[in-house]
Design a protein around this motif. Sequence first.
Motif, PDB file in Angstrom:
ATOM      1  N   ASP A  60      -9.788   4.508  -5.869  1.00  0.00           N
ATOM      2  CA  ASP A  60      -8.794   5.119  -4.840  1.00  0.00           C
ATOM      3  C   ASP A  60      -7.734   5.746  -5.839  1.00  0.00           C
ATOM      4  N   ASN A  97      -4.966   7.108  -4.429  1.00  0.00           N
ATOM      5  CA  ASN A  97      -3.736   6.805  -4.029  1.00  0.00           C
ATOM      6  C   ASN A  97      -3.825   5.439  -2.735  1.00  0.00           C
ATOM      7  N   LEU A  98      -3.492   4.201  -3.324  1.00  0.00           N
ATOM      8  CA  LEU A  98      -3.280   3.090  -2.709  1.00  0.00           C
ATOM      9  C   LEU A  98      -2.576   3.078  -1.542  1.00  0.00           C
ATOM     10  N   ASP A 114      -1.775   5.464   0.618  1.00  0.00           N
ATOM     11  CA  ASP A 114      -2.235   6.214   1.607  1.00  0.00           C
ATOM     12  C   ASP A 114      -2.990   5.772   2.925  1.00  0.00           C
ATOM     13  N   VAL A 149      -6.179   6.552   3.529  1.00  0.00           N
ATOM     14  CA  VAL A 149      -7.494   6.733   2.919  1.00  0.00           C
ATOM     15  C   VAL A 149      -7.994   5.415   2.212  1.00  0.00           C
ATOM     16  N   GLY A 150      -8.946   4.738   2.419  1.00  0.00           N
ATOM     17  CA  GLY A 150      -9.333   3.832   1.872  1.00  0.00           C
ATOM     18  C   GLY A 150      -8.691   2.411   2.201  1.00  0.00           C
TER      19      GLY A 150
HETATM   20 CA   LIG Z   1      -5.906   5.243  -0.682  1.00  0.00          CA
END
Ligand SMILES: [Ca+2]
Length: 137
Positions: free
Chosen positions: A73, A75-76, A78, A80-81
Amino acid sequence: MKSTMRVLAVAASTAALLGSGLSAQAAPTANTATAGTSGTQATSAAWSCPAYRLCVWTGKNGTGTRAVFKYGDVNLADSVGPRGMNNKISSYRNRTGRNWSFHNYTNYNGTTRYAHPWTYGNVGSTMDDQASSIKRR
Ligand SMILES: [Ca+2]
């Protein structure tokens, strides 16, 4: 967080390891004492992680809220994910044959620590509650 950058091209074998360097071995016996006590994402037992995935936890020793990754990931923080893991990761289990890197900034920047294949453990004081991106190598 400090703004120091590390060169990511460093060979994994010489790079800083996460935690205390627990090596490849069978996961410890499941600790059912913590099962089901921390909400909807709580795992059934400590260190519970699907095969061929990287798992991370908000608590130490594979406890707390878990997130599961196949690719990582960038960007933890955001949407997304997995959500809710930015600056909260305290332990990991690597059930893959790949190295993974943990970074205290997004986009795989900042201080870097590596999780070698088939290892698990706490991420150590340098990375505890610091990781903002994770990359499969
Ligand atoms: Ca993310």
